[in-house]
Design an enzyme around this catalytic site. Structure first.
Site, short mmCIF file in Angstrom:
data_model
loop_
_atom_site.label_atom_id
_atom_site.label_comp_id
_atom_site.label_asym_id
_atom_site.label_seq_id
_atom_site.Cartn_x
_atom_site.Cartn_y
_atom_site.Cartn_z
N GLY A 1 0.83 -1.21 0.00
CA GLY A 1 0.00 0.00 0.00
C GLY A 1 0.86 1.25 0.00
O GLY A 1 1.87 1.31 0.68
N ARG B 1 0.55 -4.91 -5.87
CA ARG B 1 0.63 -6.19 -5.18
C ARG B 1 0.98 -7.21 -6.27
O ARG B 1 0.42 -7.17 -7.36
CB ARG B 1 -0.70 -6.56 -4.55
CG ARG B 1 -1.38 -5.41 -3.82
CD ARG B 1 -1.20 -5.43 -2.35
NE ARG B 1 -1.98 -4.35 -1.72
CZ ARG B 1 -1.75 -3.85 -0.54
NH1 ARG B 1 -0.75 -4.29 0.19
NH2 ARG B 1 -2.50 -2.91 -0.03
N ASP C 1 5.83 -5.40 5.79
CA ASP C 1 6.55 -6.66 6.03
C ASP C 1 6.36 -7.68 4.91
O ASP C 1 7.23 -8.53 4.70
CB ASP C 1 6.26 -7.24 7.41
CG ASP C 1 4.80 -7.29 7.75
OD1 ASP C 1 3.97 -7.10 6.84
OD2 ASP C 1 4.48 -7.52 8.93
N THR D 1 4.46 2.00 5.61
CA THR D 1 3.06 1.60 5.76
C THR D 1 2.37 2.51 6.76
O THR D 1 2.97 2.87 7.78
CB THR D 1 2.90 0.13 6.23
OG1 THR D 1 1.53 -0.08 6.62
CG2 THR D 1 3.79 -0.22 7.40
N ASP E 1 0.10 1.66 8.66
CA ASP E 1 -0.47 0.85 9.74
C ASP E 1 0.40 0.75 11.01
O ASP E 1 -0.08 0.26 12.03
CB ASP E 1 -0.75 -0.57 9.25
CG ASP E 1 -1.91 -0.61 8.28
OD1 ASP E 1 -2.70 0.35 8.27
OD2 ASP E 1 -2.05 -1.60 7.54
N ASP F 1 2.55 -1.36 11.73
CA ASP F 1 2.47 -2.75 12.20
C ASP F 1 3.74 -3.55 11.87
O ASP F 1 3.67 -4.76 11.67
CB ASP F 1 1.23 -3.43 11.59
CG ASP F 1 1.26 -3.47 10.08
OD1 ASP F 1 2.09 -2.78 9.47
OD2 ASP F 1 0.45 -4.21 9.50
N ARG G 1 -6.20 -3.25 8.80
CA ARG G 1 -6.86 -4.55 8.62
C ARG G 1 -6.45 -5.53 9.71
O ARG G 1 -7.24 -6.32 10.18
CB ARG G 1 -6.52 -5.10 7.23
CG ARG G 1 -7.42 -6.23 6.81
CD ARG G 1 -7.18 -6.63 5.38
NE ARG G 1 -7.69 -5.64 4.44
CZ ARG G 1 -7.34 -5.61 3.15
NH1 ARG G 1 -6.47 -6.47 2.67
NH2 ARG G 1 -7.86 -4.70 2.35
P1 ADP Z 1 3.11 -4.73 2.61
O1 ADP Z 1 4.47 -4.73 2.02
O2 ADP Z 1 2.57 -3.36 2.85
O3 ADP Z 1 3.01 -5.64 3.81
P2 ADP Z 1 1.82 -6.77 1.03
O4 ADP Z 1 1.70 -7.75 2.13
O5 ADP Z 1 0.68 -6.64 0.06
O6 ADP Z 1 2.10 -5.29 1.53
O7 ADP Z 1 3.14 -7.16 0.21
C1 ADP Z 1 3.54 -6.37 -0.89
C2 ADP Z 1 4.14 -7.27 -1.93
O8 ADP Z 1 5.28 -7.93 -1.38
C3 ADP Z 1 3.25 -8.39 -2.42
O9 ADP Z 1 2.36 -7.98 -3.42
C4 ADP Z 1 4.28 -9.35 -2.98
O10 ADP Z 1 4.75 -8.91 -4.22
C5 ADP Z 1 5.42 -9.22 -1.95
N1 ADP Z 1 5.29 -10.26 -0.92
C6 ADP Z 1 4.37 -10.34 0.06
N2 ADP Z 1 4.53 -11.45 0.80
C7 ADP Z 1 5.57 -12.12 0.26
C8 ADP Z 1 6.24 -13.36 0.56
N3 ADP Z 1 5.83 -14.14 1.55
N4 ADP Z 1 7.28 -13.71 -0.22
C9 ADP Z 1 7.70 -12.92 -1.23
N5 ADP Z 1 7.12 -11.76 -1.56
C10 ADP Z 1 6.05 -11.34 -0.85
O1 F6P Z 2 -1.70 0.39 3.72
C1 F6P Z 2 -2.21 -0.45 4.71
C2 F6P Z 2 -3.69 -0.64 4.51
O2 F6P Z 2 -4.24 0.63 4.50
C3 F6P Z 2 -4.42 -1.50 5.50
O3 F6P Z 2 -4.84 -0.84 6.64
C4 F6P Z 2 -5.55 -2.01 4.68
O4 F6P Z 2 -6.01 -3.20 5.19
C5 F6P Z 2 -4.94 -2.19 3.35
O5 F6P Z 2 -3.90 -1.23 3.25
C6 F6P Z 2 -5.87 -2.06 2.23
O6 F6P Z 2 -5.19 -1.81 1.04
P1 F6P Z 2 -5.71 -2.24 -0.40
O7 F6P Z 2 -7.19 -2.05 -0.39
O8 F6P Z 2 -4.98 -1.32 -1.31
O9 F6P Z 2 -5.35 -3.68 -0.58
#
Ligand code: ADP
Ligand code: F6P
Length: 350
Positions: free
Chosen positions: A41, A102, A133, A155, A157, A159, A201
């Site tokens: 995000g 994503r 993360d 982020t 959040d 978190d 979330r």
């Molecule tokens: P954030 O980085 O904010 O936690 P996401 O969880 O959506 O957001 O992760 C962002 C991107 O990082 C994902 O769309 C994917 O490309 C990559 N990613 C997430 N989890 C993994 C994982 N377990 N292994 C490798 N890449 C990952």
């Molecule tokens: O950026 C973090 C966050 O705002 C979370 O609080 C929320 O769950 C999530 O992104 C939603 O993002 P999207 O709708 O873009 O997947």
């Protein structure tokens, strides 16, 4: 403020001042070019971090390539050369000029290997990943395939367990706080109960901070919520009997269902109840001074340790210092809502 720079683990701390006085061409690293991407995000301050990565790396005589649309853009080879002027006029802007995405297939080690080959093909020796993360796990995957990586916490959040600060949180809570103040005016004027749903979330930090800052009567966060709606109803009736003209409930997205909750509360209390879901407006907008400052320091720090040949690290802010951790260690850390702070949040508006 002390800037601590961990070079080879806990035993070899070098102050940032020492680094400043070291010439980068004296350092052992063979890093000629680094890449930078934003992932997950978007968060206000990501642009400030990007600007700092680019400008600091160039200062270190290391070239920078920007990768558009996160890991998706890396796989599609959406890679552009970045100069100092490429990041002009962005420090004050929300979102991310590189775009973000994503990319679920990036969890696949074969895809990560393919991405590592793309990095090598484009001469990218190391990569700064600005994200949450999930994005760190992607960075860890790339590091396993030989690409040096450093994560920067981006982020809204808050978190990420290893750090007390994440880029975008400060802007998001201030945006949400202003919106809640406005809803409160209407709530008081109409003597209503208002449920305001904020983002988060899996984490209740935005709800906790904005709930305390707006004097909300109830704050519902996924880490603590017991789903005892009767208790909520009792609180509303009690506060109305005390003469309160409004009742604000800050509800974290992780609990959700604000509209149906409002219907049930109205039916049970007879008090007009409305739900407002703040949604994405909390994620956009110009970053606050704090987000710009911290993002700038963290982006520059990430560029420095990457240019120095470090890999599989994440930048963090802890106890007044900017530090870095091994990604594995960082991802294994746990973060809980502080009991004392939560207890205060429950008692202040009763
Ligand atoms: P954030 O980085 O904010 O936690 P996401 O969880 O959506 O957001 O992760 C962002 C991107 O990082 C994902 O769309 C994917 O490309 C990559 N990613 C997430 N989890 C993994 C994982 N377990 N292994 C490798 N890449 C990952
Ligand atoms: O950026 C973090 C966050 O705002 C979370 O609080 C929320 O769950 C999530 O992104 C939603 O993002 P999207 O709708 O873009 O997947």
């Amino acid at each position: 403020m002390i800037f601590t720079h961990y070079l080879n683990g806990a035993n070899s701390n070098v102050t940032i001042q020492a680094l400043i006085h070291r010439r980068y061409d004296e350092m052992s690293s063979d890093i000629k070019a680094i890449g930078v991407l934003t992932s997950g995000g978007d968060a206000p301050g990501m642009n400030a971090a990007l600007r700092a990565v680019v400008r600091k790396a160039l200062t270190n005589n290391v070239k920078v390539k920007g990768i558009k649309r996160g890991y998706m853009g890396l796989l599609n080879e959406e890679i552009i050369d970045m100069e100092a002027h490429s990041v002009s006029d962005i420090i004050q802007k929300g979102g991310t000029i590189l775009g973000t995405a994503r990319c679920l297939e990036f969890k696949d080690p074969n895809i990560q290997e393919m991405a590592a080959q793309i990095c090598r093909k484009h001469g990218i020796d190391g990569l700064v990943v600005i994200g949450g993360d999930g994005s760190y796990r992607g960075a860890q995957g790339l590091a396993r395939h030989g690409i040096n990586t450093v994560g920067v916490p981006g982020t809204i959040d808050l978190d990420i367990a290893c750090t007390e600060y994440t880029i975008g949180f400060d802007t998001a809570i201030n945006t949400a706080m202003e919106a809640i103040d406005k809803v409160r005016d209407t709530s008081s004027s109409h003597e209503r109960c208002s449920i305001i749903e904020v983002m988060g979330r899996h984490a209740g930090y935005i709800a906790l901070w904005t709930g305390v800052a707006t004097g909300a009567e109830d704050i519902l966060i996924p880490e603590k919520y017991t789903f005892d709606e009767q208790q909520l109803i009792n609180n509303i009736i009690r506060s109305r009997k005390k003469g309160k003209t409004h009742h604000l409930i800050i509800n974290a997205e992780g609990i959700g269902h604000s509209t149906s909750m409002a219907r049930r509360i109205e039916a049970a209390t007879g008090i007009e109840t409305r739900a407002t879901i703040l949604g994405y407006l909390q994620r956009g907008g110009n970053p606050t001074c704090k987000d710009r400052y911290y993002a700038s320091i963290m982006g520059a720090y990430a560029a420095d340790i990457l240019c120095d040949g470090k890999s599989n690290r994440v930048v963090a802010y802890k106890h007044g210092s900017f530090i870095d951790y091994d990604i594995e260690e960082a991802l294994n850390m746990q973060k809980d809502i502080d009991e004392y702070q939560y207890d205060i949040s429950m008692k202040m508006s009763r």
